[in-house]
Enzyme design. Structure first.
Site, PDB file in Angstrom:
ATOM      1  N   HIS A 154     -11.217  -5.855   7.631  1.00 47.29           N
ATOM      2  CA  HIS A 154     -12.097  -5.732   6.473  1.00 47.29           C
ATOM      3  C   HIS A 154     -13.387  -5.003   6.826  1.00 47.29           C
ATOM      4  O   HIS A 154     -14.280  -4.922   5.996  1.00 47.29           O
ATOM      5  CB  HIS A 154     -12.457  -7.111   5.915  1.00 47.29           C
ATOM      6  CG  HIS A 154     -11.297  -7.874   5.366  1.00 47.29           C
ATOM      7  ND1 HIS A 154     -10.343  -8.443   6.166  1.00 47.29           N
ATOM      8  CD2 HIS A 154     -10.936  -8.159   4.085  1.00 47.29           C
ATOM      9  CE1 HIS A 154      -9.444  -9.061   5.406  1.00 47.29           C
ATOM     10  NE2 HIS A 154      -9.770  -8.890   4.150  1.00 47.29           N
ATOM     11  N   GLU A 181       0.816  -1.222   0.000  1.00 46.27           N
ATOM     12  CA  GLU A 181       0.000   0.000   0.000  1.00 46.27           C
ATOM     13  C   GLU A 181       0.845   1.265   0.000  1.00 46.27           C
ATOM     14  O   GLU A 181       0.450   2.289  -0.572  1.00 46.27           O
ATOM     15  CB  GLU A 181      -0.969  -0.008   1.187  1.00 46.27           C
ATOM     16  CG  GLU A 181      -2.156  -0.949   1.032  1.00 46.27           C
ATOM     17  CD  GLU A 181      -1.819  -2.419   1.247  1.00 46.27           C
ATOM     18  OE1 GLU A 181      -0.684  -2.716   1.674  1.00 46.27           O
ATOM     19  OE2 GLU A 181      -2.696  -3.269   0.980  1.00 46.27           O
TER      20      GLU A 181
HETATM   21  C1  LIG Z   1      -1.615  -5.311   3.736  1.00 46.69           C
HETATM   22  C2  LIG Z   1      -2.685  -6.091   3.006  1.00 46.69           C
HETATM   23  N1  LIG Z   1      -3.222  -5.586   1.879  1.00 46.69           N
HETATM   24  C3  LIG Z   1      -4.187  -6.269   1.226  1.00 46.69           C
HETATM   25  C4  LIG Z   1      -4.636  -7.460   1.686  1.00 46.69           C
HETATM   26  C5  LIG Z   1      -5.774  -8.173   0.979  1.00 46.69           C
HETATM   27  N2  LIG Z   1      -5.329  -9.415   0.358  1.00 46.69           N
HETATM   28  C6  LIG Z   1      -5.517 -10.621   0.931  1.00 46.69           C
HETATM   29  S1  LIG Z   1      -4.939 -11.894   0.002  1.00 46.69           S
HETATM   30  C7  LIG Z   1      -4.434 -10.837  -1.207  1.00 46.69           C
HETATM   31  C8  LIG Z   1      -3.772 -11.368  -2.447  1.00 46.69           C
HETATM   32  C9  LIG Z   1      -2.497 -12.047  -2.114  1.00 46.69           C
HETATM   33  O1  LIG Z   1      -1.920 -12.535  -3.299  1.00 46.69           O
HETATM   34  P1  LIG Z   1      -0.568 -13.312  -3.259  1.00 46.69           P
HETATM   35  O2  LIG Z   1       0.424 -12.583  -2.398  1.00 46.69           O
HETATM   36  O3  LIG Z   1      -0.171 -13.585  -4.675  1.00 46.69           O
HETATM   37  O4  LIG Z   1      -0.909 -14.646  -2.502  1.00 46.69           O
HETATM   38  P2  LIG Z   1      -1.929 -15.800  -2.907  1.00 46.69           P
HETATM   39  O5  LIG Z   1      -3.139 -15.553  -2.053  1.00 46.69           O
HETATM   40  O6  LIG Z   1      -2.219 -15.706  -4.366  1.00 46.69           O
HETATM   41  O7  LIG Z   1      -1.218 -17.056  -2.512  1.00 46.69           O
HETATM   42  C10 LIG Z   1      -4.719  -9.518  -0.887  1.00 46.69           C
HETATM   43  C11 LIG Z   1      -4.429  -8.351  -1.745  1.00 46.69           C
HETATM   44  C12 LIG Z   1      -4.049  -7.943   2.883  1.00 46.69           C
HETATM   45  N3  LIG Z   1      -4.427  -9.104   3.423  1.00 46.69           N
HETATM   46  N4  LIG Z   1      -3.090  -7.254   3.517  1.00 46.69           N
END
Ligand SMILES: Cc1ncc(C[n+]2csc(CCOP(=O)(O)OP(=O)(O)O)c2C)c(N)n1
Length: 327
Positions: free
Chosen positions: A130, A61
């Site tokens: 959330h 972010e």
């Molecule tokens: C600081 C933060 N920003 C946004 C989120 C929302 N969020 C949860 S899972 C996710 C995607 C994660 O993608 P990736 O790192 O590729 O892991 P994957 O779930 O695909 O294994 C996001 C943006 C969060 N949990 N924490």
């Protein structure tokens, strides 16, 4: 377009309109491109405008805010999505210490026409981070506008206005009502004014002020109160910073009573400011102390307890009845 659309579809429509009509508008954030955003607010943008104007960012972010500030000061109009308000805090240093101060720091040489969109509030059975409502934190920071739409029409018009504004705007979207109702929203590119609140219902016994998803329960309470002979005026604050005190004071000076309703925690809330201003400027007309119906000073609870946290129609009616008892 004559079809009725939801609040989140109105956000999407505004983004499409702004990007079509202004090549400087760009969109960035986590999953906003290929995925179309977790709530589908940016759906179709990447297909239409391409990867140079619709950028999927890393999960970072501070980067989203920092890159946006750079683009904004150099002539672009970035609209950044923070996936949930609870994840905005890594970006706070960038937003508070740089975006909000850019105009002042450069004595007007640079402005920061940046919009940060973030869904906020509870009611969708989500886990922690959330569901929170921390709009007051941002309203406290000089240099930001803080805007919260509560209907599809206001989402469309206010987002267009936010994108056109020369200064940073935090645009918080009440996700509980993203798909709660539909309205016809003409895709005419007409912005709504950012400095005003919206009187949704006129009345003469009590003024109800709310914003975000709580406007729904406030309107429902006003309807039920009408059946018991209490005429409530309902105001959607919409612009959390700056606040349209002209409209608020004129209403309270007419009704003599005021109840402020919001989901955010009680201590340090925007309602405390509004109550203070009303108490000062309408002291003579007030028939009862200003009541506040708010969330609690606790972390937003998990979904099984959410309904006890979020102000209900009954809570609002009780508060109104309390003000009516005082004469
Ligand atoms: C600081 C933060 N920003 C946004 C989120 C929302 N969020 C949860 S899972 C996710 C995607 C994660 O993608 P990736 O790192 O590729 O892991 P994957 O779930 O695909 O294994 C996001 C943006 C969060 N949990 N924490």
């Amino acid at each position: 377009m004559t079809d009725k659309i939801t609040l989140v579809e109105a956000v999407n429509q505004a983004l499409h309109h702004a990007m079509t009509n202004d090549p400087d508008v760009v969109v960035l954030g986590e999953d906003v491109g290929v995925n179309g955003g977790v709530f589908r607010a940016t759906q179709g943008l990447k297909e239409q405008f391409g990867f140079r104007r619709v950028m999927d960012t890393p999960l970072a972010e501070a980067l989203i805010a920092g890159v946006s500030i750079g683009m904004a000061t150099q002539g672009l109009k970035p609209v950044a999505e923070i996936q949930f308000m609870g994840f905005i805090f890594p970006a706070l240093e960038q937003l508070m210490c740089h975006a909000a101060r850019m105009r002042n720091r450069t004595r007007g040489r640079l402005t920061c026409p940046l919009v940060v969109r973030a869904p906020f509030g509870g009611g969708i059975h989500a886990p922690e981070h959330h569901s929170e409502s921390t709009e007051a934190l941002f309203a406290h920071i000089p240099g930001f506008r803080v805007v919260i739409p509560s209907s599809p029409k206001r989402a469309y018009g206010l987002l267009l206005a936010a994108i056109q504004d020369p200064d940073p705007v935090l645009f918080f979207e009440p996700k509980r009502i993203y798909r709660a109702s539909k309205q016809v929203v003409p895709n005419d590119g007409e912005p709504l004014p950012l400095d005003i609140c919206f009187t949704l219902k006129e009345g003469h016994d009590v003024t109800l002020i709310s914003w975000g998803a709580s406007v729904q329960e406030t309107l429902q309470a006003a309807k039920q109160l009408e059946e018991t002979g209490i005429s409530a005026e309902v105001i959607d604050l919409a612009s959390i910073k700056p606040i349209d005190y002209d409209t608020i004071l004129a209403s309270v000076q007419k009704t003599g009573r005021c109840v402020i309703v919001h989901e955010a925690a009680r201590t340090g809330a925007v309602s405390a400011d509004i109550a203070a201003e009303i108490s000062y400027h309408a002291a003579v007309e007030l028939e009862a102390p200003v009541e506040r119906v708010t969330g609690y000073d606790i972390t937003m609870p998990y979904y099984r307890m959410e309904q006890y946290y979020i102000p209900s129609k009954g809570d609002i009616i009780n508060a109104v009845n309390k003000t009516m008892e005082q004469a």
